[in-house]
Design a protein around this motif. Structure first.
Motif, PDB file in Angstrom:
ATOM      1  N   TRP A 188      -8.665  -8.589  86.274  1.00 43.40           N
ATOM      2  CA  TRP A 188      -9.025  -7.912  87.517  1.00 43.40           C
ATOM      3  C   TRP A 188      -9.381  -8.959  88.569  1.00 43.40           C
ATOM      4  N   ARG A 193      -9.269  -4.957  91.654  1.00 41.39           N
ATOM      5  CA  ARG A 193      -7.892  -4.502  91.485  1.00 41.39           C
ATOM      6  C   ARG A 193      -7.288  -5.127  90.231  1.00 41.39           C
ATOM      7  N   ASN A 194      -6.394  -4.387  89.609  1.00 39.65           N
ATOM      8  CA  ASN A 194      -5.761  -4.885  88.403  1.00 39.65           C
ATOM      9  C   ASN A 194      -4.840  -6.059  88.739  1.00 39.65           C
ATOM     10  N   ASP A 198      -1.890  -7.185  83.187  1.00 36.44           N
ATOM     11  CA  ASP A 198      -1.849  -5.984  82.353  1.00 36.44           C
ATOM     12  C   ASP A 198      -0.739  -6.138  81.317  1.00 36.44           C
ATOM     13  N   THR A 224       4.165  -2.510  76.907  1.00 32.07           N
ATOM     14  CA  THR A 224       3.962  -1.743  78.146  1.00 32.07           C
ATOM     15  C   THR A 224       2.726  -2.288  78.861  1.00 32.07           C
ATOM     16  N   THR A 225       2.279  -1.567  79.881  1.00 35.77           N
ATOM     17  CA  THR A 225       0.996  -1.818  80.539  1.00 35.77           C
ATOM     18  C   THR A 225       0.100  -0.617  80.283  1.00 35.77           C
ATOM     19  N   LEU A 270      -3.273  -0.307  82.136  1.00 36.14           N
ATOM     20  CA  LEU A 270      -4.139  -0.028  83.287  1.00 36.14           C
ATOM     21  C   LEU A 270      -3.371   0.690  84.392  1.00 36.14           C
ATOM     22  N   ASP A 271      -2.151   0.242  84.648  1.00 38.77           N
ATOM     23  CA  ASP A 271      -1.298   0.857  85.660  1.00 38.77           C
ATOM     24  C   ASP A 271       0.056   1.202  85.039  1.00 38.77           C
ATOM     25  N   ASN A 272       0.586   2.363  85.410  1.00 38.26           N
ATOM     26  CA  ASN A 272       1.951   2.746  85.023  1.00 38.26           C
ATOM     27  C   ASN A 272       2.171   2.666  83.517  1.00 38.26           C
ATOM     28  N   PHE A 273       1.297   3.304  82.761  1.00 40.14           N
ATOM     29  CA  PHE A 273       1.445   3.290  81.314  1.00 40.14           C
ATOM     30  C   PHE A 273       2.808   3.884  80.911  1.00 40.14           C
ATOM     31  N   ASP A 311       5.642   3.068  81.870  1.00 41.19           N
ATOM     32  CA  ASP A 311       6.543   3.206  83.013  1.00 41.19           C
ATOM     33  C   ASP A 311       6.662   1.855  83.740  1.00 41.19           C
ATOM     34  N   ASN A 355      11.434  -4.292  91.134  1.00 49.47           N
ATOM     35  CA  ASN A 355      10.501  -4.805  92.136  1.00 49.47           C
ATOM     36  C   ASN A 355      11.214  -5.101  93.455  1.00 49.47           C
TER      37      ASN A 355
END
Length: 315
Positions: free
Chosen positions: A116, A132-133, A136, A162-163, A165-168, A170, A279
């Motif tokens: 973080w 903020r993350n 991950d 995977t990640t 914290l965000d966009n598990f 995905d 991205n």
């Protein structure tokens, strides 16, 4: 008379210094055999530990790294933001649960890396002052092998990345495959699975695509005295297109200072052109007006990386 007394005192002092010097030499001579005894005992302990590691049954272990940095500046006009508070924190965990039997083995591993970051410009009321993350990473693997010989086995592997914290999930990647596993030495495992399917999970219409390919994994884990290190390379080579291939290489080092506390360093590298393209598409869509939609042919492969340095705790 005074001269005689002075001479006697001088002789006694000289004799005392000589005796003291001899005593010091004797102590030094006693150190050498004791050091040899310690080295012999350490060697015996290492031999016993190797026998324990090779015994059948479950073996569990874990070590992690914690890193943090906090700063606060007030009226520090030599920098662009004189009133700022910043911080970053990160934690990594490497854990394993392995079972070894005469005819088969089952090896399970977990790698978790979370980070973080915070940058609060106190002169800007619209500034985001929350954490903020930043990092991950979640990776779990399970390898089962039936031994054909002491060093070669028929095996099956499941790996999920995977990640969290965000966009598990995905995107999320699941590799399932079969092939061979080679263990040339105790600490090294090499997996070659020519029949492997790489499932890619993502929401909506995205560039991510599942494909059939080959899976290669190399893992080396060892502890020498106070130093422990682990290197893990996981690569997927798609038979459909190299654009769907990917790899992740993580290296972790730990030096024990006292008890279970030490200093650790971890560095990770990853190559994934599907993530690079996703991205690039997001960045193009954010432009005003939107830019040309990128494709695999219009982007370069970018190497992703992270590192963390901090205190560690071994279980």
């Amino acid at each position: 008379m005074k001269k005689i007394i002075f001479m006697l005192l001088a002789i006694c002092s000289f004799s005392f210094m000589e005796a003291q010097e001899k005593t010091e030499e004797e102590l030094k001579q006693e150190i050498a055999p004791k050091k040899a005894e310690i080295a012999k005992l350490q060697k015996e302990v290492g031999t016993l530990q190797a026998q324990i590691d090779n015994m059948p049954g479950w073996k569990f272990g874990a070590f992690g790294t914690i890193g943090a940095n906090f700063s606060r500046f007030s009226s520090w006009y030599s920098q662009g933001t004189p009133n700022v508070s910043s911080a970053n924190a990160a934690v990594t965990i490497n854990a394993f649960a392995n079972r070894k039997e005469e005819k088969y083995f089952w090896r399970n591993a977990l790698n978790l890396n979370l980070g973080w970051v915070k940058f609060d410009d106190r002169d800007d009321p619209n500034d985001d002052d929350s954490f903020r993350n930043a990092t991950d990473v979640f990776n779990i693997t399970s390898l089962y092998g039936y031994k054909l010989s002491e060093k070669l086995a028929v095996s099956t592997l499941g790996e999920y990345r995977t990640t969290i914290l965000d966009n598990f999930n995905d995107p999320g990647y699941l590799d399932l495959g079969v092939g061979m596993t080679w263990t040339p030495i105790t600490n090294l495992t090499v997996v070659v699975h020519p029949l492997n399917y790489n499932f890619v999970f993502s929401s909506g219409e995205t560039v991510y695509e599942s494909s059939l390919g080959a899976k290669i994994v190399a893992d080396y884990t060892r502890q020498i005295g106070k130093i422990a290190f682990k290197s893990n390379l996981s690569a997927f080579q798609s038979y459909k297109s190299s654009d769907y291939s990917n790899f992740t290489w993580i290296n972790a080092f730990n030096y024990k200072l006292f008890n279970n506390i030490g200093v650790g360093f971890e560095v990770g590298l990853r190559g994934n052109k599907q993530e690079n393209l996703a991205n690039a598409i997001e960045e193009a869509a954010a432009l005003t007006p939107p830019g040309t939609v990128p494709t695999f042919d219009s982007i370069d492969s970018q190497l992703q990386s992270y590192y963390i340095l901090g205190l560690t705790y071994s279980f």
